[in-house]
Design a protein around this motif. Structure first.
Motif, PDB file in Angstrom:
ATOM      1  N   ARG A  87       3.939   8.924  -3.216  1.00 24.96           N
ATOM      2  CA  ARG A  87       5.290   8.490  -3.582  1.00 24.96           C
ATOM      3  C   ARG A  87       5.190   7.653  -4.858  1.00 24.96           C
ATOM      4  O   ARG A  87       4.404   6.700  -4.930  1.00 24.96           O
ATOM      5  N   TYR A  88       6.008   7.984  -5.846  1.00 22.63           N
ATOM      6  CA  TYR A  88       5.943   7.321  -7.144  1.00 22.63           C
ATOM      7  C   TYR A  88       6.334   5.852  -7.042  1.00 22.63           C
ATOM      8  O   TYR A  88       7.257   5.472  -6.304  1.00 22.63           O
ATOM      9  N   CYS A  89       5.626   5.027  -7.806  1.00 26.05           N
ATOM     10  CA  CYS A  89       5.947   3.602  -7.883  1.00 26.05           C
ATOM     11  C   CYS A  89       5.329   3.042  -9.146  1.00 26.05           C
ATOM     12  O   CYS A  89       4.149   3.300  -9.435  1.00 26.05           O
ATOM     13  N   LEU A  90       6.083   2.286  -9.911  1.00 24.53           N
ATOM     14  CA  LEU A  90       5.493   1.586 -11.042  1.00 24.53           C
ATOM     15  C   LEU A  90       4.537   0.513 -10.526  1.00 24.53           C
ATOM     16  O   LEU A  90       4.872  -0.199  -9.575  1.00 24.53           O
ATOM     17  N   PRO A  91       3.365   0.375 -11.123  1.00 25.44           N
ATOM     18  CA  PRO A  91       2.378  -0.598 -10.619  1.00 25.44           C
ATOM     19  C   PRO A  91       2.674  -2.028 -11.046  1.00 25.44           C
ATOM     20  O   PRO A  91       1.843  -2.718 -11.625  1.00 25.44           O
ATOM     21  N   THR A  92       3.874  -2.477 -10.758  1.00 20.76           N
ATOM     22  CA  THR A  92       4.304  -3.839 -11.061  1.00 20.76           C
ATOM     23  C   THR A  92       5.083  -4.365  -9.863  1.00 20.76           C
ATOM     24  O   THR A  92       5.491  -3.597  -8.981  1.00 20.76           O
ATOM     25  N   LEU A  93       5.307  -5.666  -9.835  1.00 23.16           N
ATOM     26  CA  LEU A  93       6.105  -6.229  -8.754  1.00 23.16           C
ATOM     27  C   LEU A  93       7.511  -5.630  -8.774  1.00 23.16           C
ATOM     28  O   LEU A  93       8.061  -5.267  -7.734  1.00 23.16           O
TER      29      LEU A  93
END
Length: 923
Positions: A87-93
């Motif tokens: 599942r896509y997610c930007l690697p930031t908070l």
């Protein structure tokens, strides 16, 4: 950190007992288990992280920022990758919160600490929910990771055990849960019915929907594109249409319309080729308009990439077996990072869409967490595939994608793969007859890479591994030629003798450790002796040896020692090529002689092995031709040179290179000529300065290969609907010393501050990029403008661009790779700053092309095109506004003639430029 206790089911310290750390460039914030907030300087934050695992976002980013090596942490990104695989997610908070639909304040470091704890709570609650969609196999994987010392292991085990896993999936043996593909009969020959302009326009209207406004330029584009989808009139003369479509025209849907119609009508695929993997992803998103039903889209549209992009199930199995044999770690030990990585990999492999590890749904940031080489080692990057002999063959992601492509309507590929498919299988009836090349201004460079020959240590070593497989210790799992074909020729003494001959002759190729032996004048083989002599010539003749980049030397008047080494290597390579060619012929003969008894899998393996042998034998013959031409005359279609390749001052490769002066000639011969229709399109094809003199298309014909075809290509330029004169401003700053790193850095800082973020800084050298980031990252962050940088942040370029796109206050520093792959509409990109004019790099290859294609006019054309492409990044949709700045007082006015009509550049001092940027954005 306490080890995993299997008996307790993972019970142990909960989230409330974890300290949390939020980091910034100048300071950090720590929230301890008792809720006490503490502001820390970098060295204090580093001390805490080393002593005790903290809850953080991105362990590699923290290590880079605080100059730490390995340390244990509860990394939220790793938890996300386990709980929501593929599942896509930007690697930031912010990316984590967006993926989890959490709306929490993060303005201060204290806020961020609280938000991080909320993210962890949400993810663990999700893993413990009865309706968790990713439960299959999770408990087995989490147990393995926990025993390996994964910080999250006990808490994850406690969550996933709340409800039973009814899937019966093993979890670790992920391949057992993947469906098998089934062979379908070969598709019938494609039809040849034309697509007419009216039908194309009608399909375009369907794609746009009733609510969309009709754009005249897009309609004209879709109508003109049909020329490539009509029956061709002569053999070897494809219908070629060159379409320049200004930004905002909507060219993607403009060619999808006729391409999809032709594929549906004629029962054959159309290949849509882009330059970068990032653009492939964008095109895939556009295809959802054509196929809104995901199930139908999966059948009709396929993304194709080179084999090295896909996970190899056999490599995954062998790596997983190796790490599991290490057993559990003792209490108090650090985590086995290989085991943690493999746990996350098998979780992804169970739920991935297509097995694409490079640009697909694999979390690209895992490369920074565990090492890019480890990720690459799980793909088929060495041509070592066993094909039908592999136990996972019928579940293989690569084979599945290839079979789907034969029966799909639209295949989304990249230029490198499209050219390689055509060049390596010339005359193959399965090759597509209709090709669309988007981002066509990159065709020249793509062809240049595809048809170049490199007689170097790295290439020689790669061939040795392909032939001989693993010969020494280490993590490599390279399987040699004997592993792939020995059982197929077990009863053929002649073929076995040829195989033995190939394996023995391959000993001349560089083996492990060749680079240190070559540098130390301790060569062991004829190949290494040749490399040693080449290195000596380069160091003696090159002018820029002291710099950290690749250094070159011409091949004229080679020293006697080099000529002797070249002759001896050519003789040895001849002894390698002969048995390779003979073995390939023997395998093909076996296909004919045993046609009545060979099983389908064995036929496929024989055919693939024979084709691979022939291709590599042709490469060896090309090496021989290069060696034998030394001291004589190089064919006038080529340019040869010696090169010592270095990265950050360290020697990486050495050898001899050969490129076509005009690589579009083989492109036309091998790719265009067999096709029936070719469409080449881009927003920037013509050199506008040359176009004012009536010769704008001549450069397009040169760079696209159209001039080598017997049939004249049709051409059309559709202008952009944007009002660039009103929407943009162009500034050349004339009082910044481009040689002074401090002045350049301060210019970037103040310009970014003036725009309030949304700034993209492009550099022609990585060293200057890093120097600028070091000087301005702190002040930028204090002003609330996050600064990211290629070659600084431990994140791949595509993900960096995604992070930049997501935050309108962020700024990004990058090189050409960012410029070519960025598509950021809206306020997130409103200021683009170049550190200097992007002149072509003065290499020997460029010198040869400059002499062949017009001297300084060729340099000017290339530079104008780069400036135009950079400028084109600013305005992506009607409401965008942007400022284009060049920090180079020496920018010639003639180079700015490539910008859109009506755009006038101002030459200002830095202070006036900063004021102009503020005024333009109303700040």
């Amino acid at each position: 950190m306490a080890g995993y206790d299997a008996e307790s089911g993972g019970a142990g310290r909960g989230l409330d007992g974890l300290p949390v750390m939020a980091l910034s460039v100048r300071e950090s914030c720590r929230l301890d288990a008792d809720g006490v907030i503490e502001t820390l300087r970098p060295h204090e934050a580093a001390g805490y992280l080393v002593r005790e695992p903290h809850l953080i976002v991105s362990r590699p980013a923290a290590a880079r920022r605080l100059n730490l090596s390995e340390f244990q942490a509860f990394d939220l990104l790793e938890l996300y990758a386990f709980v929501r695989p593929a599942r896509y997610c930007l690697p930031t908070l912010g990316g984590l919160m967006k993926a989890l639909s959490l709306d929490l304040p993060v303005a201060t470091l204290e806020d961020q600490c609280m938000a991080m704890r909320a993210v962890a709570e949400r993810l663990l609650a999700e893993a413990g929910a009865e309706i968790w969609r990713y439960r299959a196999g999770a408990e087995r994987v989490a147990g393995m990771m926990a025993r390996a010392g994964w910080a999250w292991g006990p808490m994850v085990m406690g969550a996933v055990r709340r409800f039973p896993d009814h899937s019966r999936d093993d979890g670790l043996r992920v391949w057992t849960a993947l469906p098998e593909w089934e062979d379908m009969g070969p598709p019938p020959p494609p039809g040849d019915d034309p697509v007419d302009p009216a039908s194309s326009e009608s399909r375009l209207a369907e794609l746009l929907g009733n609510a969309s406004e009709t754009r005249e330029g897009q309609r004209r584009f879709a109508a003109a594109a049909t020329h490539s989808f009509r029956p061709r009139e002569m053999e070897g003369g494809p219908n070629m249409q060159i379409l320049e479509a200004g930004t905002g025209t909507g060219k993607t849907l403009g060619y999808i319309a006729p391409a999809s119609l032709w594929a549906e009508t004629n029962g054959a695929p159309v290949w849509l080729s882009t330059f970068t993997k990032n653009l492939q992803r964008q095109l895939d998103q556009e295809l959802s308009r054509l196929y809104p039903d995901p199930t139908r889209k999966a059948r009709k549209a396929v993304i194709r990439k080179g084999r090295e992009n896909y996970a190899c199930l056999l490599n995954i199995e062998e790596t997983l077996t190796a790490v599991m044999q290490r057993g559990a770690l003792p209490l108090g030990g650090g985590a086995d990072r290989d085991s943690v990585l493999m746990g996350l990999v098998v979780r992804w492999a169970r739920f991935t869409r297509d097995g694409d590890m490079i640009g697909g749904d694999f979390p690209s940031w895992l490369g920074a967490h565990f090492g890019a080489a480890r990720i690459a080692g799980l793909t088929d990057r060495r041509g070592e595939c066993l094909y039908a002999a592999c136990q996972h063959y019928r579940r293989c992601y690569i084979e599945r994608a290839g079979r789907k492509a034969r029966h799909a309507d639209l295949v989304v590929a990249n230029h490198a793969l499209t050219i390689a498919q055509a060049a390596n299988r010339y005359g193959d009836p399965d090759l597509p007859k209709r090709l669309v090349f988007d981002e066509g201004h990159h065709l020249f460079d793509a062809a240049d890479s595809a048809f170049a020959v490199a007689l170097t240590g790295l290439e020689g070593g790669e061939l040795r591994r392909w032939i001989r497989g693993k010969e020494s210790g280490g993590a490599t799992r390279a399987r040699g030629l004997r592993n792939r074909i020995e059982e197929l020729i077990a009863d053929d003494a002649d073929a076995k003798a040829l195989l033995d001959g190939v394996l023995e002759a391959a000993r001349v190729l560089p083996s492990d450790g060749w680079a240190s032996r070559v540098a130390g004048a301790a060569a062991m083989t004829r190949f290494e002796t040749f490399l040693m002599e080449v290195r000596a010539v380069v160091l003696a003749r090159a002018n820029n040896v002291e710099f950290g980049l690749a250094v070159e030397a011409g091949v004229a008047a080679p020293p006697p020692a080099l000529l002797t080494a070249a002759g001896q290597l050519a003789e040895a390579l001849s002894g390698l090529a002969r048995p390779m060619v003979a073995l390939a012929a023997s395998l093909l003969a076996r296909l004919d002689e045993d046609a009545d008894i060979l099983e389908t899998g064995d036929r496929g393996r024989l055919e693939v092995a024979a084709r691979s042998l022939k291709l590599r034998a042709e490469m060896v013959k090309s090496w021989m031709e290069m060696l034998l031409s030394l001291g004589g005359t190089v064919p006038d279609i080529f340019v040869d040179w010696f090169e010592l390749d270095r990265v950050d001052g360290r020697e990486r490769d050495v050898g001899m290179r050969r490129h076509f002066i005009d690589p579009t000639k083989p492109l036309a011969d091998m790719v265009f000529t067999p096709a029936h229709g070719v469409l080449v399109t881009s927003a920037t094809l013509r050199d506008r300065a040359a176009d004012k003199e009536g010769d704008g298309w001549a450069g397009v014909d040169l760079r696209s290969g159209a001039k080598h075809l017997p049939v004249t290509a049709r051409r059309l330029a559709v202008p952009s609907p944007f009002d660039y004169a009103a929407q943009t401003r162009v500034i050349v700053v004339n009082d910044v010393n481009r040689m002074d790193a401090a002045q350049v850095a301060s210019a970037y800082r103040e310009l970014f501050l003036a725009s309030g973020g949304g700034g993209l800084g492009l550099f022609t050298a990585i060293k200057r990029l890093k120097a600028t980031w070091d000087k301005i990252a702190g002040p930028m962050e204090e002003a609330g403008l996050p600064l990211y940088a290629q070659h600084v942040d431990p994140i791949d370029t595509a993900t960096l661009v995604d992070i930049f796109r997501d935050d309108p206050h962020a700024c990004l520093l990058g090189t050409d790779a960012v410029r070519d792959g960025v598509d950021v509409p809206g306020e997130s990109l409103r200021l683009l700053v170049l550190d200097r004019v992007p002149w072509p790099r003065p290499t020997l290859l460029h010198k040869a092309r400059r002499d062949a294609f017009g001297g300084t006019a060729y340099d000017d054309m290339q530079t104008r095109m780069k400036l135009a492409q950079g400028f084109g990044r600013l305005i992506r949709r009607a409401g965008d506004r942007g400022v284009f700045v060049i920090l180079d007082a020496r920018t010639p006015t003639r180079l700015l003639e490539g910008l859109p009509e009506g755009v006038v550049a101002e030459r200002l001092g830095l202070a006036a430029a900063i004021a102009s940027v503020r005024e333009f954005f109303g700040r």
